[in-house]
Motif scaffolding. Structure first.
Motif, short mmCIF file in Angstrom:
data_model
loop_
_atom_site.label_atom_id
_atom_site.label_comp_id
_atom_site.label_asym_id
_atom_site.label_seq_id
_atom_site.Cartn_x
_atom_site.Cartn_y
_atom_site.Cartn_z
N HIS A 1 0.77 -1.36 -0.13
CA HIS A 1 -0.31 -0.07 -0.24
C HIS A 1 1.31 1.09 0.01
CE1 HIS A 1 -3.74 -2.73 1.53
NE2 HIS A 1 -2.84 -2.93 1.13
N THR A 2 0.41 2.34 -0.68
CA THR A 2 1.20 3.35 -0.81
C THR A 2 0.54 4.59 0.22
OG1 THR A 2 1.05 4.19 -2.97
CG2 THR A 2 2.81 2.97 -2.86
N GLY A 3 0.83 5.88 0.50
CA GLY A 3 0.38 7.19 0.91
C GLY A 3 1.27 7.73 1.72
N GLU A 4 0.73 8.77 2.96
CA GLU A 4 1.59 9.53 3.54
C GLU A 4 1.17 9.40 4.91
OE1 GLU A 4 1.61 13.49 1.38
OE2 GLU A 4 -0.76 13.83 2.42
N GLY A 5 2.54 8.69 5.42
CA GLY A 5 2.54 8.98 7.12
C GLY A 5 2.61 10.07 7.59
N THR A 6 1.67 10.60 8.47
CA THR A 6 1.77 11.62 9.50
C THR A 6 2.03 10.64 11.19
OG1 THR A 6 -0.44 11.63 9.83
CG2 THR A 6 0.26 13.18 8.39
N PHE A 7 1.84 11.80 12.16
CA PHE A 7 2.21 10.93 13.87
C PHE A 7 0.73 12.09 14.48
CE2 PHE A 7 5.44 14.73 13.46
CZ PHE A 7 4.89 15.43 14.71
N TYR A 8 0.69 11.80 15.53
CA TYR A 8 0.02 12.26 16.28
C TYR A 8 0.19 11.68 18.36
CZ TYR A 8 -2.96 8.09 16.72
OH TYR A 8 -3.58 6.44 17.76
N GLY A 9 0.70 12.42 18.70
CA GLY A 9 0.55 11.99 20.51
C GLY A 9 -0.43 10.73 21.13
N TYR A 10 0.08 9.32 20.34
CA TYR A 10 -0.15 8.78 20.97
C TYR A 10 -0.96 8.23 22.16
CZ TYR A 10 -2.54 3.77 21.28
OH TYR A 10 -3.54 2.85 22.53
N GLY A 11 -2.35 8.28 22.93
CA GLY A 11 -2.33 7.74 24.53
C GLY A 11 -3.06 6.92 24.84
N GLN B 1 4.44 9.18 17.53
CA GLN B 1 5.15 9.92 17.72
C GLN B 1 6.60 8.54 18.13
OE1 GLN B 1 4.78 14.13 19.15
NE2 GLN B 1 6.84 13.54 20.34
N ASP B 2 6.91 7.95 18.33
CA ASP B 2 7.66 6.99 18.72
C ASP B 2 7.86 6.74 17.39
OD1 ASP B 2 8.24 9.23 21.56
OD2 ASP B 2 7.63 6.95 22.71
N ALA B 3 7.16 6.12 16.67
CA ALA B 3 6.81 5.55 16.16
C ALA B 3 7.49 6.27 13.85
CB ALA B 3 5.95 4.66 15.34
N PHE B 4 6.84 7.24 14.52
CA PHE B 4 7.85 8.30 13.04
C PHE B 4 8.96 8.33 13.35
CE2 PHE B 4 7.59 12.32 11.41
CZ PHE B 4 6.75 12.32 9.87
N ALA B 5 9.27 8.73 14.37
CA ALA B 5 10.82 9.29 15.10
C ALA B 5 11.45 8.22 13.95
CB ALA B 5 10.30 9.55 16.45
#
Length: 335
Positions: free
Chosen positions: A26-36, A101-105
């Motif tokens: 699959h293709t697309g865009e990756g973003t991040f958020y502060g998962y709590g 956020q940690d995964a994106f980093a």
């Protein structure tokens, strides 16, 4: 969360139904958020060893992606990270993944904000035994259950009252990742049949209705050949075996076949078939079987049937066999 474990009688078998496995890129865009924690999949907060992500609404597909593990690649740098789907991103376009956020980093500086990605489903290598969990408020009159720690995404959970002799009944899947029966399961204990997206099933028997604790099923889906985990087929093997022939014409010469019945009932049956290359060189295999009835589902192979003769060749991942190597396929048939 405290975990209570129960001794359960478990049988693993191949499902007699349609596989909906997705082994595409699959293709697309990756973003991040502060998962709590507390995502749409209704899982408990994961420990620090598990990266998580929210799946776009299309691929989330009414919670079908919940608990799936995907490998995400930053296509600019080829850096990869493995994450578990715990949440939904309603505003994300098809193919997009909103990483914690940690995964994106792991694959990009945070300041990039948005990156091009590709991703694919992979086996959950951290999964131990699969768990069942009844939603708070469940009773014999309204019951909701979910599976946790599964190796591959779940496509169906079916139930029956233990000892009833009834056929399994399918449960309605909800967007919050529980399988629900609005008028309840009745007085337990219950048997469950759980199906993954490869079409593999496990059966878990005599499960009591216990709230607030995970119930260990004492079983897990087997590793599936088609999930990309199988080894390289090119070149000579480390064991000195000869690679498959460059001639891709399927052959049945010196191919041994053994059949094992996985399940049988009045109107049908399911079998696993083992194919072994007894040649001293590699081949692309083909086999024929004399069978009873009409095949309605076959996995890990391509097939046709004429009368009582079932003809099978391999799938893309198992059609080539080195000298002495074996593979399997399975099928279900009506009598």
């Amino acid at each position: 969360m405290n975990k209570t474990y129960y001794s359960l009688l478990v049988a693993t078998m191949l499902v007699c139904g349609q596989s909906v496995a997705d082994d595409s890129i699959h293709t697309g865009e990756g973003t991040f958020y502060g998962y709590g924690g507390g995502g749409n999949c209704s899982f408990p907060l994961p420990d620090d060893s598990i990266y998580t992500a929210a799946m776009n609404a299309t691929d989330y597909n009414n919670s079908a992606a919940c608990g799936a593990v995907i490998e995400v690649t930053n296509t600019k740098t080829n850096q990869t990270v493995t994450v578990r789907i715990d949440d939904q991103c309603p505003e994300c376009a098809k193919g997009d993944v909103d990483l914690d956020q940690d995964a994106f980093a792991e694959i990009s500086p945070l300041e990039a904000g948005r990156i091009p990605i590709s991703w694919k489903y992979v086996a959950n290598e951290q999964a131990g035994n699969m768990k069942l969990f009844f939603k708070e408020g469940s009773s014999q009159w309204w019951t909701a259950v979910q599976a946790r720690d599964h190796r591959y995404p779940i496509t169906a959970i079916e139930y029956r009252v233990s000892g009833s002799g009834n056929s399994y009944a399918n449960l309605e899947r909800k967007p919050y990742n529980y399988f629900v029966k609005a008028d309840g399961f009745g007085v337990g204990p219950y048997d469950f049949r759980i199906t993954d997206f490869w079409g593999q099933t496990v059966e878990v028997l005599s499960v009591p209705l216990i709230l607030t604790n995970e119930i260990d099923t004492a079983t897990q889906f087997p590793v599936h050949q088609g999930d990309g985990s199988s080894g390289d087929t090119g070149g000579s093997g480390d064991d000195g075996s000869t690679p498959p022939d460059d001639n891709n014409t399927p052959t049945s010469d010196n191919i041994a076949v053994s059949e094992a019945t996985d399940s049988s009932w009045n109107d049908g049956y399911c079998e696993t078939v083992t194919v072994t290359n007894n040649n001293d060189h590699g081949v692309v295999w083909a086999v024929t079987l004399d069978i009873t009835g009409s095949v309605y589902n076959l996995w890990d192979g391509q097939w046709s049937q004429s009368g009582k003769t079932l003809s099978v060749t391999g799938a893309s991942w198992n059609d080539s066999l080195s000298a002495g190597a074996s593979t399997t396929f399975g099928f279900c048939a009506n009598r």
